[in-house]
Design a protein around this motif. Sequence first.
Motif, PDB file in Angstrom:
ATOM      1  N   GLU A   1     -14.647  29.013  93.306  1.00  0.00           N
ATOM      2  CA  GLU A   1     -13.409  28.359  92.863  1.00  0.00           C
ATOM      3  C   GLU A   1     -12.777  29.132  91.706  1.00  0.00           C
ATOM      4  O   GLU A   1     -11.559  29.292  91.644  1.00  0.00           O
ATOM      5  CB  GLU A   1     -13.688  26.916  92.432  1.00  0.00           C
ATOM      6  N   PHE A   2     -13.611  29.622  90.788  1.00  0.00           N
ATOM      7  CA  PHE A   2     -13.120  30.394  89.654  1.00  0.00           C
ATOM      8  C   PHE A   2     -12.434  31.672  90.136  1.00  0.00           C
ATOM      9  O   PHE A   2     -11.332  32.004  89.698  1.00  0.00           O
ATOM     10  CB  PHE A   2     -14.282  30.726  88.704  1.00  0.00           C
ATOM     11  N   CYS A   3     -13.081  32.403  91.049  1.00  0.00           N
ATOM     12  CA  CYS A   3     -12.515  33.657  91.552  1.00  0.00           C
ATOM     13  C   CYS A   3     -11.200  33.403  92.290  1.00  0.00           C
ATOM     14  O   CYS A   3     -10.224  34.129  92.091  1.00  0.00           O
ATOM     15  CB  CYS A   3     -13.512  34.372  92.460  1.00  0.00           C
ATOM     16  N   VAL A   4     -11.168  32.378  93.114  1.00  0.00           N
ATOM     17  CA  VAL A   4      -9.935  32.041  93.842  1.00  0.00           C
ATOM     18  C   VAL A   4      -8.826  31.691  92.859  1.00  0.00           C
ATOM     19  O   VAL A   4      -7.684  32.134  93.004  1.00  0.00           O
ATOM     20  CB  VAL A   4     -10.180  30.881  94.840  1.00  0.00           C
ATOM     21  N   LEU A   5      -9.148  30.928  91.831  1.00  0.00           N
ATOM     22  CA  LEU A   5      -8.160  30.561  90.820  1.00  0.00           C
ATOM     23  C   LEU A   5      -7.623  31.790  90.105  1.00  0.00           C
ATOM     24  O   LEU A   5      -6.419  31.909  89.870  1.00  0.00           O
ATOM     25  CB  LEU A   5      -8.760  29.572  89.817  1.00  0.00           C
ATOM     26  N   MET A   6      -8.494  32.718  89.768  1.00  0.00           N
ATOM     27  CA  MET A   6      -8.041  33.937  89.087  1.00  0.00           C
ATOM     28  C   MET A   6      -7.076  34.731  89.962  1.00  0.00           C
ATOM     29  O   MET A   6      -6.068  35.244  89.483  1.00  0.00           O
ATOM     30  CB  MET A   6      -9.231  34.821  88.690  1.00  0.00           C
ATOM     31  N   PHE A   7      -7.354  34.785  91.265  1.00  0.00           N
ATOM     32  CA  PHE A   7      -6.443  35.472  92.176  1.00  0.00           C
ATOM     33  C   PHE A   7      -5.116  34.718  92.288  1.00  0.00           C
ATOM     34  O   PHE A   7      -4.051  35.324  92.295  1.00  0.00           O
ATOM     35  CB  PHE A   7      -7.074  35.635  93.563  1.00  0.00           C
ATOM     36  N   ARG A   8      -5.197  33.390  92.355  1.00  0.00           N
ATOM     37  CA  ARG A   8      -3.973  32.588  92.460  1.00  0.00           C
ATOM     38  C   ARG A   8      -3.111  32.730  91.219  1.00  0.00           C
ATOM     39  O   ARG A   8      -1.887  32.664  91.301  1.00  0.00           O
ATOM     40  CB  ARG A   8      -4.317  31.118  92.679  1.00  0.00           C
ATOM     41  N   LEU A   9      -3.731  32.907  90.061  1.00  0.00           N
ATOM     42  CA  LEU A   9      -2.981  33.026  88.813  1.00  0.00           C
ATOM     43  C   LEU A   9      -2.408  34.424  88.610  1.00  0.00           C
ATOM     44  O   LEU A   9      -1.706  34.663  87.635  1.00  0.00           O
ATOM     45  CB  LEU A   9      -3.880  32.667  87.617  1.00  0.00           C
ATOM     46  N   SER A  10      -2.708  35.336  89.516  1.00  0.00           N
ATOM     47  CA  SER A  10      -2.230  36.707  89.395  1.00  0.00           C
ATOM     48  C   SER A  10      -1.173  36.989  90.461  1.00  0.00           C
ATOM     49  O   SER A  10      -1.514  37.348  91.582  1.00  0.00           O
ATOM     50  CB  SER A  10      -3.393  37.690  89.544  1.00  0.00           C
ATOM     51  N   PRO A  11       0.092  36.826  90.124  1.00  0.00           N
ATOM     52  CA  PRO A  11       1.138  37.086  91.119  1.00  0.00           C
ATOM     53  C   PRO A  11       1.076  38.501  91.685  1.00  0.00           C
ATOM     54  O   PRO A  11       1.312  38.708  92.864  1.00  0.00           O
ATOM     55  CB  PRO A  11       2.442  36.881  90.343  1.00  0.00           C
ATOM     56  N   GLY A  12       0.744  39.479  90.873  1.00  0.00           N
ATOM     57  CA  GLY A  12       0.663  40.857  91.340  1.00  0.00           C
ATOM     58  C   GLY A  12      -0.399  41.032  92.403  1.00  0.00           C
ATOM     59  O   GLY A  12      -0.173  41.685  93.421  1.00  0.00           O
ATOM     60  N   LEU A  13      -1.567  40.441  92.190  1.00  0.00           N
ATOM     61  CA  LEU A  13      -2.637  40.557  93.179  1.00  0.00           C
ATOM     62  C   LEU A  13      -2.296  39.782  94.440  1.00  0.00           C
ATOM     63  O   LEU A  13      -2.582  40.228  95.551  1.00  0.00           O
ATOM     64  CB  LEU A  13      -3.960  40.037  92.617  1.00  0.00           C
ATOM     65  N   MET A  14      -1.671  38.627  94.288  1.00  0.00           N
ATOM     66  CA  MET A  14      -1.291  37.837  95.459  1.00  0.00           C
ATOM     67  C   MET A  14      -0.297  38.608  96.306  1.00  0.00           C
ATOM     68  O   MET A  14      -0.405  38.645  97.524  1.00  0.00           O
ATOM     69  CB  MET A  14      -0.714  36.481  95.041  1.00  0.00           C
ATOM     70  N   GLU A  15       0.659  39.251  95.663  1.00  0.00           N
ATOM     71  CA  GLU A  15       1.660  40.026  96.386  1.00  0.00           C
ATOM     72  C   GLU A  15       1.005  41.214  97.091  1.00  0.00           C
ATOM     73  O   GLU A  15       1.271  41.470  98.266  1.00  0.00           O
ATOM     74  CB  GLU A  15       2.733  40.519  95.407  1.00  0.00           C
TER      75      GLU A  15
END
Length: 121
Positions: A87-101
Amino acid sequence: MAGIGKTAPEFEDLLPVMAEKLGGEGLMRELSNGFKMLMDKDKGVITVESLKRNAAMLGLQDLRHDELVSMVKEGDTDGDGALNEMEFCVLMFRLSPGLMEESQLLLEEILQDDLNSPAFY
């Protein structure tokens, strides 16, 4: 101008840079280390209390209790009131617009390649 007056980059600004420098496995290793640093050692998860105890390491010492609760709640997909490592790792990715893009573009590229491959027909 964005960034003027900031003393340090925000987390979401650093995650894509970390991913580029460390690669996928290295980034996951660093996220795992971050999780271990923030987790409640007895429970093996990040709780509001463990986040509050360790908030200064993240520069979050000024956050109110209800803001810390919201942070945990946002990532808590199983509803247990805490963040496990996934959950922590997924949240960190979700909070990173650059990584999501970047992830979205990579996924689209992979799907397009699969659709154009002879094996698909």
